[in-house]
Scaffold this motif. Structure first.
Motif, PDB file in Angstrom:
ATOM      1  N   UNK A 231       0.977  -1.349  -0.054  1.00 23.90           N
ATOM      2  CA  UNK A 231       0.221   0.081  -0.033  1.00 23.90           C
ATOM      3  C   UNK A 231       0.888   1.353  -0.041  1.00 23.90           C
ATOM      4  N   UNK A 232       1.737   1.308   0.877  1.00 31.30           N
ATOM      5  CA  UNK A 232       2.525   2.525   1.073  1.00 31.30           C
ATOM      6  C   UNK A 232       3.394   2.759  -0.297  1.00 31.30           C
ATOM      7  N   UNK A 233       3.950   1.991  -1.010  1.00 31.88           N
ATOM      8  CA  UNK A 233       4.611   2.173  -2.248  1.00 31.88           C
ATOM      9  C   UNK A 233       3.889   2.611  -3.329  1.00 31.88           C
ATOM     10  N   UNK A 234       2.534   1.999  -3.335  1.00 32.96           N
ATOM     11  CA  UNK A 234       1.773   2.478  -4.461  1.00 32.96           C
ATOM     12  C   UNK A 234       1.253   3.744  -4.176  1.00 32.96           C
ATOM     13  N   UNK A 235       0.760   4.069  -2.825  1.00 32.40           N
ATOM     14  CA  UNK A 235       0.153   5.312  -2.607  1.00 32.40           C
ATOM     15  C   UNK A 235       1.188   6.445  -2.874  1.00 32.40           C
ATOM     16  N   UNK A 236       2.581   6.344  -2.380  1.00 32.86           N
ATOM     17  CA  UNK A 236       3.584   7.242  -2.688  1.00 32.86           C
ATOM     18  C   UNK A 236       3.776   7.503  -4.047  1.00 32.86           C
ATOM     19  N   UNK A 237       3.731   6.588  -5.031  1.00 35.31           N
ATOM     20  CA  UNK A 237       3.788   6.736  -6.357  1.00 35.31           C
ATOM     21  C   UNK A 237       2.740   7.706  -6.864  1.00 35.31           C
ATOM     22  N   UNK A 238       1.515   7.421  -6.388  1.00 32.66           N
ATOM     23  CA  UNK A 238       0.424   8.502  -6.823  1.00 32.66           C
ATOM     24  C   UNK A 238       0.798  10.048  -6.142  1.00 32.66           C
ATOM     25  N   UNK A 239       1.311   9.827  -4.858  1.00 37.12           N
ATOM     26  CA  UNK A 239       1.556  11.271  -4.209  1.00 37.12           C
ATOM     27  C   UNK A 239       2.683  11.921  -4.982  1.00 37.12           C
TER      28      UNK A 239
END
Length: 423
Positions: A231-239
């Motif tokens: 979750x953290x990796x992909x959420x940070x990609x969107x961020x």
């Protein structure tokens, strides 16, 4: 509002919301609801000088209302997501859009910048529901990642059409009538959204899947999401994708109007063209998902964005120190070309990264979408602060900040979990 009680229990497994498959109109509806945030951000930017005169205040105070808007969106999303997981999707949308409509009307007749800023903050809290809940609805009705990414691409196309027109419409309003009409129109938009949620949008989260809500549960839920590597990796990609886009949004008016001498009309046309490329990329993504692995699509789009920002930096360096005077007029076209390469892939990056972030959290889709949205707006606001520290004497600050966002996306993708690796 908090409650530790569990949601009502209903016997039997919940059936699908749409027995015959997800209808095409759902993407149109969710896109229209989600567009509340982007249009409210963009449409009043051309009104800044008129608001400064009307309120007899400084330009800085008017610009601060945009920062207040972003802060409200970040705070609101953290609150709305868990509420949507506890009480269903429709109720937060209804309350949020009523709040947005009423606060926008207050903005329209506010006599001073203080009341306007307070109303703008309240409006952003209400608008945050329309940024969080539609994404959670997609996760509710579509469990397959490829199908979810395809639906997100359609949603992005719909929500992207309104922001293309928003700055031009705002400019026309300021040119011919009062800037206050912009906020009366925003109030009407909110009321239309209320009607659509009441009479068209079905509830997509059944009672059996609703989550309990308390302060400790809420904190535990967010900590658990941040501790989930996937979750953290992909959420940070969107961020970081948002960081790159907001670097462009913050710097572009100064770069193209002051440095390259675009007229406001020509700049609005450029803004629209860039949006068309991003929406077009999202539709290409919708066609490719299901045929190409989403992780491969995401990686290719990130690499393309990195390439575009590297080209932008190169053009900026060339234009500032090495370009002969006779070739300076061509610099703007090279910047635009490189910018298309950098920004268009965000139409592929966002839907794939967001669906991968939500994929393993169907029961917490509201909280997961809210936390990802908060990260996006926090980094977006940070991009505005960073870009604002540089004078618009070249395109390099914009290119450098966009490049940082693209490189961070590439770094995040490098550390993605092995489960999502391309075979």
């Amino acid at each position: 509002m908090t409650s530790s009680a569990s949601p009502p229990t209903v016997q039997g497994a919940p059936g699908p919301v749409f027995a015959q498959g997800v209808p095409g109109w759902l993407s149109l509806l969710l896109g229209f609801l989600t567009a509340v945030g982007p249009i409210s951000t963009d449409i009043y930017l051309p009104a800044f000088p008129a608001m400064e005169q009307s309120f007899h205040t400084s330009a800085g105070n008017v610009q601060f209302t945009l920062a207040i808007w972003f802060v409200g969106l970040a705070i609101g999303q953290l609150s709305v997501g868990p509420l949507a997981d506890r009480y269903g999707r429709r109720m937060p949308l209804l309350v949020g859009n009523v709040l947005y409509a009423v606060a926008s009307a207050v903005c329209a007749f506010a006599p001073d910048i203080t009341l306007f800023s307070a109303a703008r903050f309240v409006a952003s809290i209400g608008a945050s529901a329309s940024l969080v809940v539609p994404t959670a609805c997609v996760r509710d009705v579509v469990s397959d990642r490829a199908a979810g990414a395809r639906m997100m691409s359609r949603l992005i196309m719909v929500m992207g059409v309104v922001p293309i027109l928003a700055p031009m419409l705002g400019g026309l309003v300021v040119e011919f009538v009062s800037w206050r009409i912009i906020f009366w129109a925003s109030a009407v938009y909110g009321l239309v959204c209320v009607g659509l949620v009441l009479w068209v949008l079905p509830e997509t989260l059944p009672y059996q899947k609703r989550q309990s809500l308390s302060a400790m549960t809420l904190l535990t839920r967010y900590v658990g999401l941040l501790g989930d590597r996937s979750y953290s990796i992909y959420a940070l990609i969107t961020a970081f994708s948002t960081f790159m886009s907001f670097s462009y949004l913050t710097a572009a008016p100064f770069v193209f109007v002051q440095l390259f001498h675009f007229s406001p009309l020509h700049f609005s046309m450029l803004f629209g063209v860039m949006s068309v490329f991003m929406i077009g990329a999202s539709q290409v993504n919708g066609l490719l998902v299901g045929r190409v692995d989403p992780a491969r699509l995401l990686y290719g789009a990130v690499v393309l964005s990195v390439l575009g920002t590297v080209l932008m930096v190169g053009v900026g360096v060339w234009g500032r120190w090495y370009a002969p005077v006779a070739y300076r007029p061509y610099e703007v076209w090279l910047v635009i070309g490189a910018m298309v390469i950098a920004l268009a892939p965000t139409g592929i990056i966002f839907p794939n990264a967001m669906m991968m972030a939500l994929a393993d959290h169907p029961a917490q889709a509201g909280a997961a979408s809210a936390l990802a949205g908060t990260l996006q707006y926090v980094l977006g606001a940070l991009a505005g602060v960073v870009v604002g520290q540089f004078a618009a004497t070249s395109s390099l600050p914009m290119a450098g900040c966009m490049g940082f966002g693209a490189l961070m996306m590439l770094c995040m993708h490098t550390f993605r979990p092995a489960l999502h690796d391309v075979a």
